[in-house]
Design an enzyme around this catalytic site. Structure first.
Site, short mmCIF file in Angstrom:
data_model
loop_
_atom_site.label_atom_id
_atom_site.label_comp_id
_atom_site.label_asym_id
_atom_site.label_seq_id
_atom_site.Cartn_x
_atom_site.Cartn_y
_atom_site.Cartn_z
N ALA A 1 -36.88 13.78 0.96
CA ALA A 1 -35.81 14.06 0.00
C ALA A 1 -34.91 12.85 -0.16
O ALA A 1 -34.05 12.59 0.69
CB ALA A 1 -35.01 15.28 0.46
N GLY A 2 -35.11 12.11 -1.23
CA GLY A 2 -34.29 10.94 -1.50
C GLY A 2 -32.98 11.33 -2.17
O GLY A 2 -32.65 12.52 -2.30
N PRO A 3 -32.22 10.32 -2.61
CA PRO A 3 -30.90 10.60 -3.23
C PRO A 3 -30.99 11.54 -4.43
O PRO A 3 -30.14 12.42 -4.61
CB PRO A 3 -30.41 9.21 -3.65
N CYS B 1 -39.84 21.21 -7.65
CA CYS B 1 -41.06 21.22 -6.84
C CYS B 1 -41.36 22.63 -6.36
O CYS B 1 -42.52 23.08 -6.38
CB CYS B 1 -40.93 20.26 -5.66
N SER C 1 -36.78 4.59 -10.96
CA SER C 1 -37.71 3.77 -10.17
C SER C 1 -37.69 4.17 -8.70
O SER C 1 -38.06 3.38 -7.84
CB SER C 1 -37.36 2.28 -10.32
N ALA D 1 -29.23 15.19 -4.67
CA ALA D 1 -28.22 15.42 -5.71
C ALA D 1 -28.52 16.65 -6.54
O ALA D 1 -27.63 17.20 -7.19
CB ALA D 1 -28.15 14.19 -6.62
N ASN D 2 -29.78 17.12 -6.49
CA ASN D 2 -30.19 18.23 -7.34
C ASN D 2 -30.33 19.56 -6.60
O ASN D 2 -30.87 20.52 -7.15
CB ASN D 2 -31.54 17.91 -8.00
N ASN E 1 -44.04 17.87 -1.89
CA ASN E 1 -43.03 18.35 -2.84
C ASN E 1 -42.86 17.37 -4.00
O ASN E 1 -42.60 17.78 -5.14
CB ASN E 1 -41.69 18.56 -2.13
N ILE F 1 -40.14 9.45 -6.96
CA ILE F 1 -40.88 10.25 -7.94
C ILE F 1 -41.37 9.38 -9.09
O ILE F 1 -42.53 9.45 -9.50
CB ILE F 1 -40.01 11.42 -8.45
#
Length: 310
Positions: free
Chosen positions: A161-163, A128, A10, A167-168, A287, A13
């Protein structure tokens, strides 16, 4: 007949993808948005829009009565989480579109190889950067050119760029480079990502270097690249080349890339920009927009195939 879908994750993205599904009168119908934080903005928005919001992650979805009507699950969590989700979902017969760089199922770029993998139980949307740049490498390769090396640099706004994205990062470089080779057709691929903290936030920019070995048909390459730009823009409206591709004759002046053998031929540079559609996220988050737009295209084609078989 519409195919009901659930979205795991949630965050930015997952919520943006939910908005895209709701906006389109296509082959997909929102079934549920699934998260782990009951106070998340994404779940709150789902409730306001009349979409079922499930708290508890993938197992909670599987345990819910709603799951009986779900045909496709989009996983917009993280690569680590998807490794746990994938066997649970496919064991229940659910089709999975993976928006993380976990790379469990075959990698898919809609304009290049989607039709080959429509029956796969789990398909991977790469990254992305992969969705933005692999089409350009494939556009060169499909003319018959020999692509010895492809390198891409994706620059995105740090604020986008969120968590999950952060992380990726490690998986981004590996998964994107692999896609440049397996889908784009490069003998060797390399991927770099830059999180730019500039304010105001920048749009997503991508630089694609492609080294073609030997001679090349420049007119055919230029036409193929422009056709590919239009094909991607058909489902990602903010996707465009910011200038004509640059062709450099390096047949007598080999290109030297650290760690790679010198290569003689043609160096092609493509400069790309991706502006987000603004369905949920701001325009600078291209992105994220290209990932959700590409995943939506995949889900719709899967649903159309199921409907055609009924």
């Amino acid at each position: 007949m519409k195919q009901r879908v659930a979205i795991l994750g949630s965050g930015n993205i997952g919520t943006d993808l939910m908005m895209k599904v709701l906006r389109r009168d296509g082959a997909l119908e929102m079934g549920a948005l699934v998260g782990i934080d009951p106070t998340s903005e994404g779940l709150a928005r789902a409730r306001r829009l009349g979409v079922e919001a499930i708290v508890g992650g993938a197992q909670a979805l599987l345990d819910s009565p709603t799951c009986r009507d779900i045909g496709i699950v989009f996983d917009a969590t993280s690569a680590k989480a998807h490794h746990a989700h994938a066997p649970l979902l496919t064991a229940r017969g659910l089709r999975v579109v993976d928006l993380t760089p976990a790379a469990i199922g075959p990698a898919v770029v809609p304009v290049a190889n989607l039709e080959q993998h429509l029956d796969a139980p789990n398909v991977n949307m790469i990254t992305c950067g992969g969705q933005a740049t692999v089409p350009m490498v494939w556009a060169v390769r499909r003319t018959g050119a020999t692509v010895g090396y492809a390198e891409i640099v994706s620059s995105i706004a740090s604020r986008s760029a969120g968590p999950g994205t952060r992380a990726n990062i490690d998986e981004f470089t590996v998964t994107t480079a692999r896609a440049l080779e397996t889908i784009g057709g490069a003998a060797r691929g390399k991927a770099i990502i830059v999180l730019n903290p500039a304010e105001p936030p920048i749009l997503m920019r991508n630089t694609v270097y492609v080294l073609v070995e030997g001679d090349a048909d420049i007119d055919a390459l230029r036409a193929s690249i422009r056709e590919m730009e239009a094909a991607v823009a058909a489902y990602v409206p903010g996707y465009r080349l910011v200038r004509d591709p640059i062709f450099e004759d390096r047949r007598d002046d080999p290109v030297r890339v650290p760690g790679e053998p010198p290569r003689r031929g043609w160096k092609i540079t493509c400069l790309l920009e991706v502006r987000g559609a603004g369905h949920y996220l701001p325009a600078y988050a291209g992105n994220l927009d290209i990932m959700t737009a590409a995943a939506l295209r995949v889900g719709e084609r899967m649903a159309e195939r199921v409907s055609a078989a009924v």
